[in-house]
Scaffold this motif. Structure first.
Motif, short mmCIF file in Angstrom:
data_model
loop_
_atom_site.label_atom_id
_atom_site.label_comp_id
_atom_site.label_asym_id
_atom_site.label_seq_id
_atom_site.Cartn_x
_atom_site.Cartn_y
_atom_site.Cartn_z
N SER A 96 9.25 16.71 19.45
CA SER A 96 9.78 17.01 18.13
C SER A 96 9.48 15.87 17.16
CB SER A 96 11.30 17.21 18.25
OG SER A 96 11.85 17.56 17.02
N GLN A 155 10.31 14.51 13.10
CA GLN A 155 11.22 14.67 11.97
C GLN A 155 10.43 14.67 10.67
OE1 GLN A 155 14.43 11.84 11.81
NE2 GLN A 155 15.21 12.64 9.89
N ASP A 184 10.99 15.15 6.18
CA ASP A 184 11.99 15.05 5.12
C ASP A 184 12.32 16.41 4.50
OD1 ASP A 184 12.21 12.28 5.39
OD2 ASP A 184 10.58 11.92 3.96
N VAL A 192 20.45 20.72 12.13
CA VAL A 192 19.04 20.59 11.78
C VAL A 192 18.50 21.92 11.29
CG1 VAL A 192 18.62 18.77 13.50
CG2 VAL A 192 18.14 21.15 14.09
N MET A 244 14.82 23.71 11.78
CA MET A 244 13.67 23.46 12.64
C MET A 244 12.63 24.55 12.51
SD MET A 244 15.19 24.41 16.35
CE MET A 244 15.52 26.10 16.80
N VAL A 250 11.67 19.00 12.63
CA VAL A 250 13.07 19.15 12.23
C VAL A 250 13.35 18.40 10.95
CG1 VAL A 250 13.91 19.46 14.60
CG2 VAL A 250 13.89 17.19 13.61
N GLU A 251 14.25 18.95 10.18
CA GLU A 251 14.83 18.27 9.02
C GLU A 251 16.31 18.16 9.31
OE1 GLU A 251 16.08 19.42 4.48
OE2 GLU A 251 14.22 20.29 5.24
N MET A 252 16.82 16.95 9.23
CA MET A 252 18.23 16.73 9.52
C MET A 252 19.08 17.26 8.35
SD MET A 252 17.68 15.46 12.41
CE MET A 252 19.34 15.10 12.93
#
Length: 132
Positions: A80, A82, A84, A110, A112, A126-128
């Motif tokens: 995975s 990350q 923005d 997240v 995803m 993924v974007e948190m």
């Protein structure tokens, strides 16, 4: 202790290098011949050139092919990354011909998406939640 290198098993190192640099935007860090056609070939994020290296490791070990096929068959990403802004990254990558098996989807903390890296792996981005 910190993570120095992590790996993805790839079917073809040249194809993987092209995909991971021209489509995903990583930069080549290390390229050292090891044996025959195999190389110690790593890429890094342009945002962290001295950060964790991703080894584009040949899928030569007999266990890797059935392992990778089982993960893909079950829709499980090997690793995975990350991002923005997942919607912008999804649009950028699909514009470059990257094939997604899962479009951006909310999943609790997240958002995803999952794509095929053309080298035998599914990769998740993924974007948190709550972060730009």
């Amino acid at each position: 202790m910190k993570i120095y290198v992590t790996s993805v098993f790839v079917d073809d190192q040249n194809k993987a290098l092209d995909f991971y640099t021209t489509r995903l935007g990583f930069i080549k860090k290390t390229d050292i011949p090891v044996d025959g056609e195999n190389r110690w070939l790593t890429v890094v994020s342009p945002d962290a050139p001295d950060g964790v290296e991703l080894l584009l490791e040949p899928s030569g070990h007999p266990a890797t092919t059935p392992f990778k096929k089982a993960l893909v068959a079950d829709g499980i990403p090997l690793t995975s990354f990350q991002v923005d802004d997942i919607d912008a990254e999804y649009a950028r990558l699909t514009g470059l011909g990257v094939v997604f098996t899962l479009p951006p989807t909310d999943a609790g903390p997240v958002k995803m998406a999952v794509f095929d890296d053309t080298c035998g792996n599914l990769i998740q981005i993924v974007e948190m939640a709550g972060q730009p």
